[in-house]
Design an enzyme around this catalytic site. Structure first.
Site, mmCIF file in Angstrom:
data_model
loop_
_atom_site.group_PDB
_atom_site.id
_atom_site.type_symbol
_atom_site.label_atom_id
_atom_site.label_comp_id
_atom_site.label_asym_id
_atom_site.label_seq_id
_atom_site.Cartn_x
_atom_site.Cartn_y
_atom_site.Cartn_z
ATOM 1 C CB SER A 181 -0.904 0.017 1.244
ATOM 2 O OG SER A 181 -1.611 1.237 1.348
ATOM 3 C CE1 TYR A 194 -4.557 -2.377 5.030
ATOM 4 C CE2 TYR A 194 -3.675 -0.206 4.519
ATOM 5 C CZ TYR A 194 -4.204 -1.410 4.097
ATOM 6 O OH TYR A 194 -4.363 -1.662 2.758
#
Length: 288
Positions: A181, A194
């Site tokens: 990401s 995350y």
């Protein structure tokens, strides 16, 4: 495969996690109608985790249109989205094996690997894409109990365990592709756990590329930016959703099909000398 490139405002909305494709407004573009295959994955067999919706669904559809058979893993509560993905894959003449799995234990991943190999007769490509996030704005002092374990088990541990279980079945020319990401490079405070998992996955990818390279197995990662998937309205509040993707240079969220093309390239023989790298699909945000 050219989604509307003009800046698009997403209406404020929320869903209960893990979210469903059918409840999203506007509907995400997975390439059902506008992705054109060019026979780049003919004869390959791929296991795609999180393959029921979002980036995983788009990747499964693109792989099928490129000539691959696919197995998709997903949470049991996502069965409806998984069935929908299977229909699209089968409509272009490819096989799709559905494997409902909660990947938060090593045993579950060992079983998933075995079932995927049995279902497709072998595996040539692993796309470790399943992920969990939940925005938290209160900081570490009142961080929800159990969330850290869930996000690391889902994002990092499952990738490690599943790759470990599949390596004996991967031969020269096989490929492992991990979804990381933009959060690994530009972390948002509400996603501190995350973001940490995605940085860990980048590191894991580099080490796996070194470990598996002598076996002829390539390992890479795709780092998406803000992509319009069920994870967004099911893990952010409505206000955040309404501004989702607006801070990118392109001024809009990306569509799942726009990320799937990166996975196709890395899985294909066109990327035969590409390993140990991260391919960013971020709408203009830098990864470095």
């Amino acid at each position: 495969m050219t989604p509307d490139s003009k800046p698009q405002k997403v209406p404020a909305q929320e869903q209960k996690w893990p979210g469903t494709t059918s409840a999203m407004d506007p509907p995400p573009d997975h390439g059902e109608d506008n992705y054109t295959g060019r026979e780049r994955l003919v004869g390959k067999r791929a296991l795609i985790t999180g393959g029921d919706s979002g980036i995983g669904r788009a990747t499964a559809i693109a792989f099928a249109k490129e000539g691959a058979d696919v197995a998709i893993a997903y949470l049991p509560q996502e069965q409806a989205d998984a069935e929908s993905t299977k229909e699209v894959v089968q409509s272009v003449g490819r096989r799709c094996v559905l494997l409902a799995t909660d990947q938060r234990t090593e045993e579950a991943n060992t079983r998933l690997a075995a079932d995927a190999v049995a279902g497709l007769g072998g595996i040539d490509v692993l796309v470790s894409n399943a992920g969990f996030q939940m925005a938290h704005t209160g900081g570490i002092a009142d961080f929800p109990s159990g969330q850290l374990e869930q996000v690391f088990e889902t994002n990092v541990f499952a990738t490690f365990w599943l790759t470990k279980a599949l390596v004996p079945h991967l031969g020269p020319g096989s490929s492992v592709i991990i979804t990381t990401s933009i959060q690994a490079y530009n972390p948002s405070e509400p996603l501190l756990d995350y973001a940490a998992t995605k940085a860990a996955l980048n590191n894991l990818m580099v080490n796996l590329a070194a470990d598996l390279g002598p076996k002829g197995i390539r390992v890479n990662a795709v780092a998406p930016g803000p992509i319009w998937t069920p994870l967004i309205p099911s893990t952010f509040d409505a206000e955040k959703v309404a501004s989702f993707g607006a801070d990118t240079p392109l001024g809009r969220p990306g569509q799942p099909v726009e990320v799937a093309a990166a996975f196709v390239f890395l899985a294909s023989d066109e990327a035969s000398y590409v390993s140990g790298t991260v391919l960013g699909v971020t709408g203009g945000k830098a990864i470095f």
